[in-house]
Design a protein around this motif. Sequence first.
Motif, short mmCIF file in Angstrom:
data_model
loop_
_atom_site.label_atom_id
_atom_site.label_comp_id
_atom_site.label_asym_id
_atom_site.label_seq_id
_atom_site.Cartn_x
_atom_site.Cartn_y
_atom_site.Cartn_z
N ARG A 19 0.82 -1.08 0.14
CA ARG A 19 -0.31 0.01 -0.13
C ARG A 19 0.68 1.24 -0.35
O ARG A 19 2.22 1.42 0.33
CB ARG A 19 -1.14 0.29 1.25
N ARG A 24 -3.55 3.33 5.33
CA ARG A 24 -4.37 3.41 4.88
C ARG A 24 -5.13 4.45 5.68
O ARG A 24 -4.93 5.39 6.54
CB ARG A 24 -5.23 2.56 5.25
N ARG A 26 -7.05 8.28 5.87
CA ARG A 26 -8.36 8.08 6.29
C ARG A 26 -9.44 8.31 5.21
O ARG A 26 -9.52 9.39 4.37
CB ARG A 26 -8.84 8.84 7.69
N ARG A 27 -10.64 7.28 4.93
CA ARG A 27 -11.95 8.26 3.90
C ARG A 27 -12.56 9.20 4.73
O ARG A 27 -12.92 9.17 5.21
CB ARG A 27 -12.51 7.04 3.25
N GLU A 63 -5.68 3.59 -4.42
CA GLU A 63 -6.28 3.05 -3.46
C GLU A 63 -7.91 2.95 -3.23
O GLU A 63 -8.37 4.06 -3.08
CB GLU A 63 -5.94 2.82 -1.58
N SER A 65 -11.66 2.27 -2.51
CA SER A 65 -12.92 1.32 -1.34
C SER A 65 -11.99 0.78 -0.69
O SER A 65 -12.33 -1.12 -0.67
CB SER A 65 -13.73 0.91 -2.65
N LYS A 66 -11.04 1.07 -0.40
CA LYS A 66 -10.10 -0.23 0.05
C LYS A 66 -9.41 -1.05 -0.12
O LYS A 66 -8.98 -2.38 0.34
CB LYS A 66 -10.93 -1.08 1.61
N ARG A 67 -8.91 -1.24 -1.52
CA ARG A 67 -8.42 -2.31 -2.15
C ARG A 67 -7.77 -1.30 -3.49
O ARG A 67 -8.24 -0.07 -4.19
CB ARG A 67 -9.86 -2.83 -2.95
N ASN A 151 -7.17 7.57 -3.29
CA ASN A 151 -5.87 7.35 -2.59
C ASN A 151 -4.66 6.98 -2.43
O ASN A 151 -4.52 6.20 -3.62
CB ASN A 151 -6.54 7.04 -1.14
#
Length: 554
Positions: A19, A24, A26-27, A63, A65-67, A151
């Motif tokens: 990643r 990750r 923050r969305r 990134e 939707s967390k993918r 992201n």
Amino acid sequence: MLSSSGPLLRPQRRAWPERPAGGRPRREQPVESEEQCRRVAPLAAIASPAEAGEEPLLKGIFEISKRSCDVVLSARRLRWSPILPESPTGDSSVILQAQEEIIEMKDVFSVKLKRRRFVGQTKGGTLLGITIFKCLNKEENKLTDCAIHFNNLSEDHCHSWFRQLKEILNGFRNRPKSLKVFINPSSHKKEATHVYYEQVAPLFKLADIKTDVTVTEYEGHALSVLKECELQAFDGVVCVGGDGSVSEVAHGLLLKAQIDAGKDTDYIPMPVRAPVPLGVIPAGTTNILAHTLYGIKHAVTAALHIVMGHIQAVDVCTFSTPRKLLRFGFSAMFGFGARTLALAEKHRWMPSSQRKDFAFIKTLADLKPEECELSFLPQQIPQEDSHENGRKKKEKTKKKGSKDQWHKIEGHFLNVSIMAIPCLCSMAPGGLAPNTRLNNGSMALIVVRNTSRTEFIKHLKRYTSIKNQFNFPFVETYTVQEVKVQPRLKSERDAEENTYLHAASAEGNYPWNIDGDLMKEASQVHIRVHPQLIDLYGVNTDDLESSQATCNCI
């Protein structure tokens, strides 16, 4: 070893890619769920950009939707698909589970750099990626906006994509960058100012549209401002209000065009087009133009049509006497429709809905015809179509006469309507003039001869249903290019016989309802249609889903 079915998959990788540095991010919460914003199709059913003839402009990893996803940008589309590891068992079915997702660039109206900022911080901040804002078409002609987050913590990577995306968006030439906005704070429930600043202004700001706002203070204020306005500084004009406010702004916009072209504004047989488009934000009671352009009364839908640069050329009428031009407009009513408006204007102290219901019922109770003479020039039928299609159209609309041949009818009429547009509204979902189009270069002349109150009410009720409102022996329709309306003054003999004398006629003036605006004129009124004289932000109603609006006013 399995091979990829397109350039967006990397199935030969044996592990998930790392990643972006920093973990990750923050969305932020999107306006709509991201699944609603994207069109999804099985990967095997989607052609690669090369196969579709689209040259990729940029490729990268974001990134979403967390993918982690491979993302490809072309001038027409933005595509991405999840990066999949090679299956430990060698099962090729894993590849088929991948989905490529697509955004059409024509549906994107804004792109922003996404940053994390502390409370009170207005500039700078940690870059998290890019957010793309898309126009989403929902049910019943309603538009909304949604956000999709891409992201990536790399400054260079995000700025490169940001610049390329902005370049694509700037290539859509009909999208405005600067707008002149008029707000009528007194329209309907005095909600126009709230509607604009709460629902419309944030979308204009998001789309980087500069605005110059004038809140009108009196009737005719917008007209006086437009006469002095340098319209070349703007890409469009927007009116927030009801039908009367929109009519005033449209008239001012076209009158300004004639002044700038050096035309004599007292006599304009061939007016020039408006220099910039007009946008309508519905904030009135009836909102005929908004319903006709958008199929719905919805401020966000109207704003997004403006932001997206959806433009329709629309026919406009001129209303004039033998001595002067009265105004530009889209539709008019003489008789019942005009007297109802005149009575409503006399009771401005009443709440809007109560005032209009009272005026409608009172005018219906005092139903009386107007005696006048109508002259009209029928629309010219192309020679190749006249013989073949004439009989089919005769049942619904009378198209008769040859070139420059005027026709005349006279008598007592309950209502006369002249309309260059279909005039959709909640009270008439199919339109007051359903056989008319926005830009077919003709007007609908609808004549309701004198009849009983019961039969007239049956005719009015038909507007709210799917039945033909013109299928009555006392209703006549014509497709015309010009109309002259000459009211006949009551004679002394009529007065002696106590024949009904309207208050307007006693004053020597007859009321006209022009686009929901009241006008009184005693002499002959000459109406001409001018094809595609103005551009309005909106779409062709033929392309919209049929409105399901209902009415309980009758």
